[in-house]
Motif scaffolding. Structure first.
Motif, PDB file in Angstrom:
ATOM      1  N   THR A   4      40.980  41.723  70.449  1.00 50.99           N
ATOM      2  CA  THR A   4      40.524  42.782  69.393  1.00 50.99           C
ATOM      3  C   THR A   4      41.761  42.812  68.601  1.00 50.99           C
ATOM      4  O   THR A   4      42.762  43.227  69.334  1.00 50.99           O
ATOM      5  N   ALA A  25      31.347  40.112  69.947  1.00 55.98           N
ATOM      6  CA  ALA A  25      32.209  39.548  70.840  1.00 55.98           C
ATOM      7  C   ALA A  25      32.144  38.070  70.477  1.00 55.98           C
ATOM      8  O   ALA A  25      33.561  37.397  70.348  1.00 55.98           O
ATOM      9  N   TRP A  28      34.310  37.754  67.198  1.00 57.91           N
ATOM     10  CA  TRP A  28      35.631  37.851  67.697  1.00 57.91           C
ATOM     11  C   TRP A  28      36.440  36.641  68.112  1.00 57.91           C
ATOM     12  O   TRP A  28      37.290  36.050  67.617  1.00 57.91           O
ATOM     13  N   SER A  29      35.684  36.099  69.221  1.00 53.47           N
ATOM     14  CA  SER A  29      35.991  34.778  69.711  1.00 53.47           C
ATOM     15  C   SER A  29      35.986  33.740  68.532  1.00 53.47           C
ATOM     16  O   SER A  29      37.043  32.710  68.822  1.00 53.47           O
ATOM     17  N   GLY A  61      40.544  40.320  76.106  1.00 55.18           N
ATOM     18  CA  GLY A  61      39.134  39.862  75.244  1.00 55.18           C
ATOM     19  C   GLY A  61      38.688  38.791  75.670  1.00 55.18           C
ATOM     20  O   GLY A  61      38.391  38.581  76.910  1.00 55.18           O
ATOM     21  N   SER A  62      38.526  37.799  74.533  1.00 49.42           N
ATOM     22  CA  SER A  62      37.807  36.501  75.021  1.00 49.42           C
ATOM     23  C   SER A  62      38.839  35.602  75.481  1.00 49.42           C
ATOM     24  O   SER A  62      38.455  34.342  75.619  1.00 49.42           O
ATOM     25  N   SER A  82      35.439  44.998  78.332  1.00 52.97           N
ATOM     26  CA  SER A  82      34.020  44.467  77.369  1.00 52.97           C
ATOM     27  C   SER A  82      33.481  43.419  78.143  1.00 52.97           C
ATOM     28  O   SER A  82      34.280  42.203  78.301  1.00 52.97           O
ATOM     29  N   GLU A  84      31.325  41.633  77.391  1.00 56.31           N
ATOM     30  CA  GLU A  84      30.736  40.573  76.572  1.00 56.31           C
ATOM     31  C   GLU A  84      32.002  39.577  76.312  1.00 56.31           C
ATOM     32  O   GLU A  84      31.924  38.259  76.180  1.00 56.31           O
ATOM     33  N   ARG A  85      32.942  40.333  76.110  1.00 56.85           N
ATOM     34  CA  ARG A  85      34.328  39.336  75.955  1.00 56.85           C
ATOM     35  C   ARG A  85      34.674  38.721  76.958  1.00 56.85           C
ATOM     36  O   ARG A  85      35.268  37.455  76.950  1.00 56.85           O
ATOM     37  N   SER A 236      34.161  42.731  63.742  1.00 55.41           N
ATOM     38  CA  SER A 236      34.319  42.279  65.205  1.00 55.41           C
ATOM     39  C   SER A 236      35.608  43.330  65.780  1.00 55.41           C
ATOM     40  O   SER A 236      35.544  43.174  67.184  1.00 55.41           O
TER      41      SER A 236
END
Length: 284
Positions: A4, A25, A28-29, A61-62, A82, A84-85, A236
């Motif tokens: 992020t 997410a 973002w990725s 994050g991811s 998160s 989702e990430r 994002s």
């Protein structure tokens, strides 16, 4: 592109914006996270990250920054709030599909730094907080708590890396970020964008009891295939949550597209040069 570009604080006032967290997410990725790759590379090169490194990634994050460290031989642990990430990070580092390679020295934790503790395990030699601070009012407050939990898990003198936005005059994206401030003004929340200050990183390190041990600047241009990708990527980051709450998704998309117009090139791509800072500090 890590973690992020800002911490995902929701505004302290008003209802939370209606956001598809899985889609965010994924954006973002797939779109935004890669913008910080030059920052990750510069830090890892300077600190000689390799097989002897035990890395804890705050707000991982991811997982792109973790993947890059693991490729250098580091043992990596990532923590994020998160789910989702983290689900995307697991796909990168801990894939379940037959024939895919799982990183044996990678661990992902849904929670806080304290949740990464393993009795008897060696202390971390490097802690990274790659989500840049200095663009949201109050965005360093949560980081201080994470550092307080992470520091006892490190070896003495371990490196802690903090990242932040560079001077507004060196960041073309700053003019676009002002959209967030304008639209969020009715709420007057602490989650709205503000220009970065020179000592943002040093202030966080001082409050956490860390000793500064060097710093640097890295060019991280934001490049997108088109305006739509740029809008999705920027949203994002969470920077526009307060604006979405104060108005709506449609209004924010419209204002962002207009702000991005000066940065669109003849082939339709969007290009915004930026500079990010990083600070290296040491644990007691």
């Amino acid at each position: 592109m890590t973690p992020t570009l800002v911490r995902q604080h929701l505004p302290h006032a008003g209802a939370a914006p209606r956001v598809d967290l899985r889609a965010r997410a994924r954006d973002w990725s797939e779109i935004q996270e890669r913008m910080l790759v030059p920052l990750y590379e510069a830090v890892y090169e300077r600190l000689e990250v390799g097989p002897a490194t035990r890395l804890l990634g705050l707000g991982c994050g991811s997982g792109l920054s973790l993947l890059m460290a693991a490729a250098r031989g580091a043992t990596v642990t990532g923590v994020d709030v998160s789910p989702e990430r983290l689900a995307l990070a697991r796909q990168r580092l801990l894939p379940e599909a037959p024939g895919t390679r799982t990183r044996p020295d990678a661990r992902l934790v849904d929670g806080t730094p304290r949740d990464t503790a393993v009795p008897g395990a060696p202390g971390y030699t490097l802690v990274t907080a790659f989500e840049p601070i200095g663009c949201l009012a109050g965005d360093s407050e949560g980081l201080g708590g994470q550092l307080a939990e992470a520091t006892p898990l490190t070896r003495r003198g371990a490196a802690v890396v903090l990242a932040g936005w560079g001077p507004p005059e060196r960041c073309a994206t700053a003019s676009v970020m002002r959209v967030a401030t304008k639209l969020a003004e009715p709420l007057r929340t602490s989650g709205s964008w503000r220009p970065a200050c020179r000592d943002d990183l040093e202030d966080v390190a001082q409050r956490a009891g860390l000793a500064p041990d060097g710093s640097g600047r890295v060019a991280c241009p934001f490049g997108y295939a088109d305006v739509d990708s740029a809008v999705r990527g920027l949203k994002s980051t969470g920077l526009f949550d307060a604006a979405i709450t104060a108005t709506d998704q449609v209004q924010v998309d419209k204002e962002l597209a207009e702000a991005l117009h000066p940065h669109q090139r003849q082939d339709g791509t969007v290009w915004m040069p930026n500079v990010f800072r990083y600070l290296i500090a040491r644990t007691p």
